[in-house]
Each structure stands twice: as structure tokens, then as C-alpha cells.
Design an enzyme around this catalytic site. Structure first.
Site, PDB file in Angstrom:
ATOM      1  N   THR A   1      47.689  16.009 -23.025  1.00 26.51           N
ATOM      2  CA  THR A   1      48.105  16.329 -21.658  1.00 26.51           C
ATOM      3  C   THR A   1      47.153  15.752 -20.615  1.00 26.51           C
ATOM      4  OG1 THR A   1      48.588  18.157 -20.152  1.00 26.51           O
ATOM      5  CG2 THR A   1      46.902  18.575 -21.780  1.00 26.51           C
ATOM      6  N   GLY A   2      47.686  15.537 -19.433  1.00 21.54           N
ATOM      7  CA  GLY A   2      46.861  15.092 -18.306  1.00 21.54           C
ATOM      8  C   GLY A   2      46.210  16.295 -17.638  1.00 21.54           C
TER       9      GLY A   2
ATOM     10  N   ASP B   1      54.850   8.807 -20.045  1.00 22.32           N
ATOM     11  CA  ASP B   1      54.583   8.746 -21.486  1.00 22.32           C
ATOM     12  C   ASP B   1      55.144   7.485 -22.134  1.00 22.32           C
ATOM     13  OD1 ASP B   1      53.424  11.362 -21.548  1.00 22.32           O
ATOM     14  OD2 ASP B   1      55.442  12.146 -21.322  1.00 22.32           O
TER      15      ASP B   1
ATOM     16  N   ASP C   1      53.595  16.353 -25.576  1.00 22.56           N
ATOM     17  CA  ASP C   1      53.245  16.383 -24.162  1.00 22.56           C
ATOM     18  C   ASP C   1      53.426  17.859 -23.773  1.00 22.56           C
ATOM     19  OD1 ASP C   1      52.785  15.323 -21.570  1.00 22.56           O
ATOM     20  OD2 ASP C   1      54.906  15.599 -21.138  1.00 22.56           O
TER      21      ASP C   1
ATOM     22  N   LYS D   1      46.850   7.724 -22.997  1.00 27.74           N
ATOM     23  CA  LYS D   1      47.684   8.376 -24.015  1.00 27.74           C
ATOM     24  C   LYS D   1      47.971   7.390 -25.142  1.00 27.74           C
ATOM     25  CE  LYS D   1      49.925  11.941 -21.240  1.00 27.74           C
ATOM     26  NZ  LYS D   1      51.161  12.557 -20.791  1.00 27.74           N
TER      27      LYS D   1
ATOM     28  N   ASP E   1      58.200  12.960 -21.735  1.00 26.33           N
ATOM     29  CA  ASP E   1      59.364  12.974 -20.850  1.00 26.33           C
ATOM     30  C   ASP E   1      59.809  11.572 -20.449  1.00 26.33           C
ATOM     31  OD1 ASP E   1      57.442  12.231 -19.104  1.00 26.33           O
ATOM     32  OD2 ASP E   1      57.511  14.037 -17.866  1.00 26.33           O
TER      33      ASP E   1
END
Length: 677
Positions: A520-521, A571, A372, A548, A567
Site C-alpha cells: 500500500t501507499g 497499480d 492493494d 510497487k 484497482d
């Protein structure tokens, strides 16, 4: 005993799954039972240790070696009495374990130890009462002593690992403000009981699970639930012990005692993960089972061979007991627990919290690490690099002022960056009402009667809002858009610095032939820039939390063994799907039950350390298992008397020494384990 403790662990896990209510008090009983077992093995070990010296000194074999002569009338009977105490008191867990293994038709270490000590005891007792031969009392004594030590260490390592966790989960305050009819009185947290009323002041930790009686505030529950945004709580809402209060003060009606709190449940959950047997431990058990069968068959065959070829009963018995004593899996019993004890203590010291032993040992199989981005590969400290209003009546100050009112309730790095800028510009932040998070896409609220949203580029795409002309952001910038009513009002660009350790971590992974992928977003430009800077294998950008999970599945379908680092908040599904979930960041993750491993610091180098340490730990376990079983290949035939006609035959004493040496080798090898930082 092994069987019982395994059953106990299963029971505890079931109680924890119930999470609240009756399950908790029963779980506490399981926890106490474990502590009692540790105390029991410890006591038995010390009693046997005390008796070992007189038993050794009264043994003929030891006297011959040390050229001593300690014999007096009845010395043989005294030795018999002392050895009997050792056999029945010290050997009791193994004798009962043998019985339960026999009942379960699952012979293992307990069977072998039980059988060996029983045969040695019966034969030695017979020599005291007239049978010709030398007793094995001292071997019997040391055998029981070392096995008790092994079991005690194993249980301690499990409990010790949980203690390391408890240190990190010292969220529970020691004191609470108890509301009495006439005054507020400070009491210790552990004295609180159901229906007590406590006062929680601004900035304090909530002392007990309960329901708000009066007052309201924002609470930071990230350490417990993984939700990074402070949550507004008002009358009638539940609060969790250990969560941190914001600026309001409120009174809470306590739901249950501290020991039954959610926080205690999390500690127990981790404790149980520590307790669960890993595959390597199961491998050791399987090896012990086969060793048991081989030892028993070889022992009995040896006895029959010598006895039927005309040797004395004493000689045949001596050969049989030597075979069984040599085969006795002391070293095997310690091979894995000692490494577990060492690795768990070392891990905790280095900020690697192992919740699931199997996940940790499987770290050696990782072929791909999915990172991430924010807060893992990057510092996670966003700084505002530009503020661009898109409506004539708006200026930069007004745009960031409105955005800051929404972000003041958030712990997200982007929010921190915006708030820092507002502070620098000395702007007063307005109040926001009806605050709501849009999962993975932003936040919305009402400010001064207007509906305001602060959202990601993904939200614009999904809701078919056009990205404005002249929109520019450099590759490393993350952009959030501000929407007023339904109109796009402007955007704020923030940049996040890549961690200096990240490049090194990615480079080490490459050397280990492990792929690194960025997930990643954030927008593709930022992802591409970070991925390129760090020399990563690939990146996947603009993904929502549920996507994800799909990306992890895709990688797995290509045969990759995937570790996911995140985190622990958005996630969580991906962490659960990955072969190994690694929760990163000191906070939102202690309760991220989806991750098998928690890294207390957000340092990507720790992930590399974890993988290398996982490999080193596994190597040590296998080395220990190989040594613990391998020496038998040579020792066992010698014990059986294969070279007897050449004048070489191991005595039971030599067998016991060999066995002890193998145990020492295993212990030394385990202690050499290190974390490469």
C-alpha cells in the site's frame, strides 16, 4: 482449420495493436470472419444431423442390432449417395484442415480425422461396388457429426465469453443528440458517422469518440482508461465514447463510427485474449498430434500384419479402420473446449472476467497474493475522524473547506470521505483552478488565488517537509496533509473499515498454503494494523506506483509465483509485472489491459474463488485429457486384434461406440465444474 483460425487470431491481435485508424476496419473483418466460421460449422452440423437418421437406418450393422430389415433395390446406392454428401460436405473442414496441416508439416487432429474419414469412406464405397465386407458409413457419419459439434462448441465458447464481456461493457448509449442547423435531433448511436456533431448533456454518456467543438466539462473516463479522477475537457480536447459527463454540456465533432470506437477496441482485445490458446489447449493439441502419429503407425502396422499373415483384405482393412476410429481424438478435441466453455460462462456469472486464459489456468501455481489495501481488503469508504489545523488563523471548517475544493474533482475514496464531511457540515465548496494530480502523492490547485495542496505523508518525506509536533493518528487512520502556499496548514485523518470478507479470504489462502502480502501507499502504522487484524503474512507500506513494480520483482526473484490485485490505475505497472494481474473493482478496470483477470466486485473472497476455480478448471482439463487419451491404452490393442485368437476383437462399430462413450464421459465431467463461492 485449426491452423487457419490460429493465424486469424494472430492477425487480429496485430490489428488491435494498431489501435486506431485502418487497423480497426480490418479487425472488424476478422471478427466477422469468426462469426461466419461459427455459422458455417453450425450449418454443416445440422445438415449432417439430418442425414444421420437415414444413413443409420440403411446401415447393415444398425439393422442387425435393431433386428430391422430395410433393404430395397438400390438401398446400398442410396446409402452411398447420402454418406458421400456427409463425407464431402460435413468432412470438408477436416479435409482442408488435413491439407493445411500437411503443408505446415504439423500433423494433428485434422490429419487423423481426415485420414480416418477418407479410409472409412474409400473402404465403404468399395464394399458398395463389390468388395466383400461391411461398410462403415454410419461410423463415418457419426464421426463427422461429433467432430463438427466439437468445433462448433469450441468456437461458440470463445464468442460466448466475449458476449459476457460485452454485457459488462454496455457503456455505449443507444441514442445521441445530433446537432442539425435548425434543431437538435435524437438519433441512434450506430448511425453516427465522421464529422457529425453531437450534443452531450450533463450526466450523460458520450456517444462517440470525437473532439470538443464548444463547451467544457469534467468527464469520468475511469471505466475506459483506468484514470479514477474526472478529467477536465475543453474545446479541442479528445473525448472517448462511453465516458460519463459531469455538470457541463458540450458539443462534439464525431471522429469515427461507433463500431471503431475505443470501447469497441477494448471488447475486441478481450475477445482475442479469450481466443488465444492456453497452455492446456496446446497440451491437448500436442496429445492429439502424438495420438495421430501413434494411430497412423498402429493402423498401418495392423493392416500389414493381418494382410501379410493371410487374412482377407476386408478383415485387414476393418482392423485398420477400427484402430484409427478408436484413436480418433473426439474426446481429446472436446476435453479442453468444453471446460473452457463451462468455466468462462461460470466465471462471468460470478463476476470473474477472464481476459487471458493462460493467466486463469496458471492461478493454480500462485504461491503469494499481493493485495492493494484500499477498496480491496478495506471497504474503501473513508470517513473523516479528525481535522487538525496547524495555523492560528485557520479553523477546522476552513481547513476542510479548502481541501474539499481540490477533492471535488476526484473519485478517490479519500476525496469521497472529505466531501461527505463537508456535506454533513453544510459547507459551500469553493471553485478550484489549475487542478493537477501528483501521481500517487496527492493533488494541487489554486483556490481563491492561493496555491493549495492535499498530499500524502510520502510527499512530505520526499520534499523534506517536517511532520508537525503533536501529530497523532491511530494505527488505522490514513492522513492527508493540507499545504497552503509552501506552509503546512494542517492535516485531516480518515479511517477506512476493513471488509468483513477479508479475514475469511486470508484464512482460506493460508489453508491453501498461499502467502498474503499487503502492498500500500498508505503509512506503515495503518498497514501494520490492517495486516495484523487480518492475519496476513507481511506488509509493504508507503510505496509509490513505480516502487510497487520493484516489490513484485523482488518477490519473483525469491521464486514466488505472484498474483497482484489492484484497482488498475496506479497499480498498472505492478499488475503487468505480476505473474497474474487481477484488476479489482467495478469500474476503473474493464480497460485495465495490464490485468489478465478482472473481478467485477471488489470482494477479496472472489480472489480466493478465482484461485480455487482455476485449480478446479485445470483439474477438470487434465482429467479429461487423461480419460480422452487413457482409454486408448486398452481399446487400441483390442482394436488391433491382439486378443483375436482368444475370440476377442472389437468391430469398427464397437470402436465408434467406445469413442462416443469417451466423448460423453468428457462432456459430463466438464459439466460438473463449479465455482466455490
Amino acid at each position: 482449420m485449426e491452423h487457419q483460425s490460429h493465424q486469424m487470431n494472430m492477425d487480429k491481435m496485430n490489428h488491435i495493436k494498431m489501435h486506431h485508424g485502418t487497423g480497426q476496419s480490418m479487425d472488424m473483418a476478422g471478427h466477422d470472419h469468426h462469426a461466419m466460421m461459427i455459422a458455417d460449422f453450425k450449418k454443416r452440423f445440422y445438415v449432417v444431423l439430418l442425414l444421420t437418421i437415414p444413413v443409420m437406418l440403411l446401415s447393415m450393422q444398425i439393422q442387425q442390432w435393431l433386428h430391422l430389415d430395410i433393404s430395397f433395390r438400390g438401398s446400398a446406392y442410396l446409402l452411398f449417395v447420402l454418406a458421400s454428401v456427409v463425407f464431402f460436405y460435413g468432412g470438408w473442414p477436416f479435409l482442408t484442415g488435413w491439407l493445411s496441416e500437411t503443408k505446415a508439416k504439423n500433423p494433428g487432429m485434422m490429419t487423423l480425422i481426415g485420414f480416418a474419414i477418407s479410409v472409412a469412406y474409400a473402404y465403404s464405397a468399395a464394399t458398395v461396388f463389390g468388395l466383400k465386407g461391411m461398410d462403415f458409413f454410419w461410423e463415418l457419419d457419426t464421426l463427422i457429426l461429433i467432430m463438427l459439434l466439437g468445433h462448433w462448441i469450441e468456437m461458440r465458447s470463445v464468442a460466448g465469453a466475449s458476449k459476457e464481456l460485452e454485457l459488462l461493457v454496455q457503456l455505449m448509449p443507444d441514442e445521441a443528440h445530433m446537432v442539425m442547423p435548425d434543431m437538435v435531433h435524437d438519433v441512434t448511436t450506430d448511425t453516427l458517422k465522421e464529422n457529425d456533431i453531437i450534443l452531450v448533456k450533463p450526466g450523460e454518456k458520450v456517444a462517440a469518440d470525437g473532439i470538443i467543438l464548444e463547451g467544457k466539462s469534467y468527464l469520468n473516463e475511469s471505466m475506459l482508461t483506468g484514470e479514477s479522477r474526472p478529467v477536465q475537457k475543453m474545446k479541442g480536447d479528445k473525448v472517448i465514447a462511453g465516458s460519463i459527463n459531469g455538470n457541463g454540456s458540450f458539443q462534439v465533432t464525431v471522429s469515427h463510427a461507433a463500431k471503431d470506437s475505443y470501447l469497441s477496441q477494448v471488447v475486441k482485445l478481450v475477445e482475442d485474449a479469450q481466443n488465444s490458446k492456453s497452455k492446456t489447449q496446446l497440451l491437448a493439441d500436442t496429445a492429439a498430434k502424438w495420438l495421430t502419429i501413434i494411430a497412423l503407425v498402429t493402423g498401418i502396422t495392423t493392416f500389414l500384419y493381418w494382410y501379410l499373415t493371410g487374412q482377407t483384405l476386408a478383415f485387414a482393412m476393418e482392423r485398420m479402420v477400427t484402430v484409427i476410429v478408436i484413436c480418433c481424438p473426439h474426446a481429446l478435441g472436446l476435453a479442453v473446449p468444453l471446460v473452457v466453455a463451462k468455466s468462462t460462462a461460470l466465471s462471468a456469472k460470478h463476476g470473474l472476467l477472464i481476459k487471458n486464459r493462460t493467466a486463469f489456468e496458471n492461478a493454480r501455481k500462485i504461491t503469494t497474493v499481493v493485495f492493494d489495501k484500499t477498496g480491496t481488503l478495506t471497504v474503501g469508504k473513508f470517513e473523516v475522524s479528525k481535522i487538525v489545523p496547524l495555523q492560528k488563523e485557520l479553523d477546522e471548517r476552513e481547513l476542510i473547506r479548502l481541501a474539499s475544493s481540490l477533492e471535488q474533482n476526484s473519485e478517490h475514496p479519500i476525496a469521497t470521505g472529505i466531501l461527505q464531511k463537508v456535506k454533513d457540515l453544510k459547507i459551500t465548496i469553493p471553485m478550484a483552478e489549475n487542478f493537477k494530480a501528483i501521481t500517487g502523492q496527492g493533488v494541487e490547485a489554486t483556490v481563491g488565488g492561493q496555491k493549495i495542496m492535499v498530499v500524502s505523508p510520502g510527499y512530505l518525506k520526499e520534499n523534506k517537509l517536517t511532520i508537525p509536533d503533536g501529530f497523532t493518528a491511530d494505527d488505522t487512520e490514513t492522513v492527508v496533509f493540507v499545504i497552503i502556499g509552501k506552509e503546512l496548514a494542517g492535516y485531516i485523518a480518515l479511517s477506512d473499515e476493513v471488509r468483513p470478507e477479508s479475514a475469511e479470504a486470508v484464512k482460506t489462502l493460508k489453508q491453501e498454503n498461499i502467502k498474503s502480502i499487503l502492498l500500500t501507499g498508505d503509512n506503515s502504522k495503518v498497514a501494520a494494523s490492517v495486516s495484523k487484524t487480518l492475519g496476513m503474512d507481511s506488509f509493504i507500506a508507503e510505496v509509490l506506483p513505480h516502487q510497487k513494480l520493484e516489490k513484485i520483482k523482488e518477490l519473483q526473484s525469491k521464486g514466488e509465483f505472484v498474483a497482484m490485485t489492484g484497482d488498475g490505475v496506479n497499480d498498472a505497472p505492478a499488475l503487468a509485472q505480476a505473474d497474474i494481474g487481477i484488476a479489482v473493482g467495478s469500474g476503473s478496470d474493464i480497460a485495465a489491459e495490464t490485468a489478465g483477470i478482472v473481478l467485477v466486485n471488489s470482494n477479496p473472497k472472489d480472489i480466493v474463488s478465482l484461485i480455487l476455480f482455476g485449480k478446479a478448471t485445470y483439474r477438470k482439463m487434465i482429467q479429461n485429457l487423461a480419460w480422452a487419451t487413457g482409454y486408448n491404452v486398452i481399446a487400441l490393442p483390442l482394436a488391433a486384434g491382439v486378443l483375436y485368437n482368444q475370440g476377442i476383437a472389437l468391430s469398427p462399430a464397437a470402436g465408434a461406440v467406445l469413442m462416443t462413450v469417451s466423448t460423453v464421459v468428457v462432456a459430463i465431467n466438464a459439466s460438473l465444474l463449479k465455482v466455490k463461492a
